[in-house]
Each structure stands twice: as C-alpha cells, then as structure tokens.
Design a protein around this motif. Structure first.
Motif, PDB file in Angstrom:
ATOM      1  N   GLU A 176       0.829  -1.213   0.000  1.00 44.54           N
ATOM      2  CA  GLU A 176       0.000   0.000   0.000  1.00 44.54           C
ATOM      3  C   GLU A 176       0.860   1.259   0.000  1.00 44.54           C
ATOM      4  O   GLU A 176       0.551   2.241  -0.684  1.00 44.54           O
ATOM      5  N   LYS A 177       1.955   1.234   0.752  1.00 42.25           N
ATOM      6  CA  LYS A 177       2.823   2.411   0.860  1.00 42.25           C
ATOM      7  C   LYS A 177       3.896   2.454  -0.226  1.00 42.25           C
ATOM      8  O   LYS A 177       4.730   3.358  -0.240  1.00 42.25           O
ATOM      9  N   LYS A 178       3.885   1.435  -1.113  1.00 38.58           N
ATOM     10  CA  LYS A 178       4.854   1.367  -2.217  1.00 38.58           C
ATOM     11  C   LYS A 178       6.294   1.386  -1.691  1.00 38.58           C
ATOM     12  O   LYS A 178       7.155   2.135  -2.180  1.00 38.58           O
ATOM     13  N   MET A 179       6.549   0.555  -0.681  1.00 40.21           N
ATOM     14  CA  MET A 179       7.878   0.467  -0.080  1.00 40.21           C
ATOM     15  C   MET A 179       8.367  -0.974  -0.136  1.00 40.21           C
ATOM     16  O   MET A 179       7.591  -1.908   0.091  1.00 40.21           O
ATOM     17  N   ASP A 180       9.641  -1.156  -0.460  1.00 39.32           N
ATOM     18  CA  ASP A 180      10.260  -2.482  -0.419  1.00 39.32           C
ATOM     19  C   ASP A 180      10.768  -2.701   1.003  1.00 39.32           C
ATOM     20  O   ASP A 180      11.834  -2.214   1.377  1.00 39.32           O
ATOM     21  N   GLN A 181      10.004  -3.440   1.791  1.00 42.14           N
ATOM     22  CA  GLN A 181      10.328  -3.558   3.210  1.00 42.14           C
ATOM     23  C   GLN A 181      11.595  -4.366   3.470  1.00 42.14           C
ATOM     24  O   GLN A 181      12.142  -4.325   4.576  1.00 42.14           O
ATOM     25  N   TYR A 182      12.085  -5.083   2.467  1.00 36.53           N
ATOM     26  CA  TYR A 182      13.321  -5.838   2.646  1.00 36.53           C
ATOM     27  C   TYR A 182      14.549  -5.049   2.188  1.00 36.53           C
ATOM     28  O   TYR A 182      15.652  -5.592   2.136  1.00 36.53           O
ATOM     29  N   LYS A 183      14.333  -3.775   1.865  1.00 33.80           N
ATOM     30  CA  LYS A 183      15.457  -2.885   1.575  1.00 33.80           C
ATOM     31  C   LYS A 183      15.499  -1.706   2.544  1.00 33.80           C
ATOM     32  O   LYS A 183      16.261  -0.762   2.342  1.00 33.80           O
ATOM     33  N   LEU A 184      14.682  -1.768   3.581  1.00 32.76           N
ATOM     34  CA  LEU A 184      14.697  -0.713   4.590  1.00 32.76           C
ATOM     35  C   LEU A 184      15.953  -0.827   5.445  1.00 32.76           C
ATOM     36  O   LEU A 184      16.570  -1.889   5.535  1.00 32.76           O
TER      37      LEU A 184
END
Length: 404
Positions: A176-184
């Motif tokens: 939904e937030k258009k974020m790659d959570q495994y690159k945070l």
C-alpha cells in the motif's frame, strides 16, 4: 571435479586429525567412496582394513567433520554438483522432521543450511517457503519461491503458487505504501560476531570457522537482530556507536558441547550480558547454537526509527519479524545515544522521551503507529529518523497533554 574435492577434504582432515586419516588410492571412485564412508557412517565401528583404505572408517563423532566438508563444497564445487546434492539432502529430511514437531527455528536453520550447500534444491526451497507462508510472511514467502525460478524457470508448480498468492501481497502495508520492506534500513544495534575461540584439548579443533558460520546463520534466522561477521580488518574502521560485539568460546568432549558468549557495547566497552549453554547428545552442536541464538535474540532489544510521518501516524522499520505485535507501545527519542546508554547499563531518563507510539498495523519488516505527544515538547519535534524503543515499565512515561 569429485577427485579434486576429495583431495581437498582429505588434505584438510589429515592436517586437522593429526594424520588419523590417510588416502592411498588415486582414482576418483576410491576417493569418493572413502568420503561417503567418513561422513555418513555415523554408527560405524572399527574394522580391520585388510590394507584396503576404502573400507576404513573413523570411530568418532563426525558432525563437525561433516560441517568442514560442507564448507569445502560451498567454496570449491560448482552449483548443481552431485556431491553438493548429497551433502544437502539430510538437511531437507531434518528440516521436515523439525517442522512436523513444531520446532520452527530448528526447521528454518536446517533448511537454510541445505540451501547454502545446494541453492538449486527446489523441494528444500518450497518447504522453507511453506514455513514463511504459515507465519503470514507473504512477502518473504513469494521472494523465496521466486528465487527458485532462477534454477528452474519452467517449474509450473512454483509459478502457480506465486500467481495464487500474489493477491495477498496487495493487502500488505508495504504494498500500500509502495515500499520495499526488505530494503529498509536494519534496526539497531548492529551485532558483530568475532572469531570463535576454543581450547587446545577440544575434541574437534580447527573447526572454529564452521561454528561461526552456523552461529551467524542461526542468529540471522531469529530475525530480531541485525548480524554481521567481523573480519580482521574491520576493527579499526568500526563506528562503534549503536554496535555490539559478540565474543564466543566453545568446548566439546566425548559427552558434551559447551558454548559461552559475552555481549560488549563497543561505544563504552561495557559487558551487556553473559551467556552459557551446555548440551548433550548427537545433535549437541546444533542444539547448543540454537539455544545461544535464542537467548541472544531475546536479550538484544531492537531500536527502530521513524520512516515516514503523515499527520499523527508514522511508519517504522520494525515489524512481525522483530516480534512486534499490534497495540505494542514505543517511546520516541531524539538521540541515538540512548542505544549505547541502554546496552552499557545506563538508565533511560524521562526527559529524553519526546513522545510515544502505538502499533495499529503490522507487516513483516515495518509497522504503522499512532503518535502521541509528550507534555514536554511540541508535536512537530517528532521527525523522520527519530529513534523508537519498546516501552519499558520501569521508565515513567510522559504525561498526557490535556490540550490534545
């Protein structure tokens, strides 16, 4: 080739075992047969060799020898080599058994160990993905399966699984937030693992690198600590702030495996916590390392940061994989110094807290939180990259702003 691999293994073992293992045959089949006898005949007894080296077996606990052979295979054999497949196969079986016993951490370690040796094993990858799916980690589930298409692009079963589960990804916070959570950015502190030490009278000496590799894998699989391997040249370049050093020592004899460790805050040199684990039985090495990793992951509290702010809500880089749950409360702090203070035994002071947050929505590596003001600061002082830490009951929380 198999011959070159076997020669490398024999050379290493001759040096390690003080010449207890010898090899005289010079053709590939002979070396390979001796190799399998050494690794797989765990219940073998002494036999008369009658001058035939292919019948020789070693009456010793050989799990550590297998670890040595596996690392040689990883470094020297090409992907798809049949010896890689042979070495990796037992880990799929062990992982499956652990999975049926609801020993999730055991299963993940075994399966990922198998994939380290043979990354092309589709059954191992599918079993690991199944565990992630049951945990609700749909993003990691899909990534694990998609990696399998690298080795088998025409595998229709994997393609069907990915297609059927893609729709669940659309409901995640990260999508939904258009974020790659495994690159945070990874949570702090960074946990560096130094070289493992052992006694000279250890039953298996010169196995420290293999122990270290297993420990790194096991710590990484807890998902709650950010782990790095400390190389010899890294010590002078460490930033030290927000970093811990794990020093480890192990000992093994005929009956037991003992492993001890201490966590040191690099910023101050203070010892944060000591650990000691002892295990018996055939699987004592794996069991000991898993228990140590569990205790470390429970002791090291992750510190996250604010990634995004919209009105009175924010996104943080802590999620389900860091054992965060809905309704969990966090303190919001301005300075990273609180991390080193915490791991050096310092007290958290109320005036350091600029606000609080409560988890309202979860994903694997991130969460959405509701922000609450501190009575001591104005609301707009909560900014991107501010530090968050799990709320501790021992610290008096900031008073609520009655004008909110």
């Amino acid at each position: 080739s198999s011959l070159h691999f076997s020669l490398e293994l024999v050379k290493t073992l001759v040096e390690t075992m003080n010449g207890k293992l010898s090899a005289t045959q010079d053709h590939e089949r002979g070396y390979e047969f001796s190799f399998h006898v050494l690794l797989l005949r765990g219940d073998a007894q002494n036999r008369k060799t009658n001058g035939n080296s292919s019948q020789r077996v070693l009456p010793m606990y050989n799990k550590n020898i297998r670890l040595k052979a596996e690392e040689i295979a990883v470094k020297h054999l090409p992907l798809g080599h049949r010896l890689r497949k042979t070495l990796a196969a037992p880990y799929l079986k062990k992982g499956t058994i652990a999975y049926t016993k609801n020993q999730t951490q055991h299963a993940i370690l075994y399966l990922k160990r198998g994939l380290r040796i043979n990354p092309l094993s589709i059954p191992t990858r599918q079993k690991l993905a199944t565990i992630y799916r049951e945990k609700g980690w749909i993003d990691l589930f899909l990534r694990t399966l998609e990696a399998g298409l690298f080795s088998d692009q025409k595998n229709q079963h994997i393609k069907d699984q990915i297609a059927l589960n893609k729709k669940f990804l659309w409901n995640t916070l990260a999508y939904e937030k258009k974020m790659d959570q495994y690159k945070l950015a990874e949570p702090l502190p960074t946990l560096f693992v130094s070289n493992i030490l052992s006694d000279q009278d250890n039953r298996h000496f010169l196995f420290e690198p293999q122990m270290r590799e297993l420990l790194l894998q096991s710590l990484y699989n807890t998902h709650s600590v950010f782990v790095k391997e400390l190389e010899a040249g890294d010590r002078q370049s460490l930033a030290k702030k927000g970093q811990l050093l794990l020093r480890v020592h192990y000992y093994e004899d005929e009956r037991k495996f003992e492993i001890s460790a201490e966590l040191v805050a690099l910023a101050t040199g203070n010892i944060f916590r000591n650990f000691s684990v002892r295990r018996y039985g055939n699987d004592r090495v794996i069991e000991g390392i898993l228990q140590l990793s569990k205790e470390i992951s429970e002791a090291v509290m992750p510190f996250g940061k604010i990634l995004d702010i919209t009105d009175d809500t924010a996104l943080i880089n802590l999620g389900e994989r860091h054992r965060v749950k809905l309704k969990d409360r966090f303190y919001i702090l301005k300075s990273k110094a609180v991390i080193d203070d915490y791991f050096s035994g310092g007290l958290l002071k109320s005036h350091q807290i600029i606000g609080e947050a409560e988890v309202t929505r979860l994903d694997e590596n991130m969460a959405q939180v509701q922000l609450f003001k501190s009575h001591q600061v104005v609301f707009n002082l909560i900014n991107l990259n501010d530090i968050i830490m799990v709320k501790k009951d021992a610290v008096k929380p900031p008073q609520k702003n009655t004008n909110n």
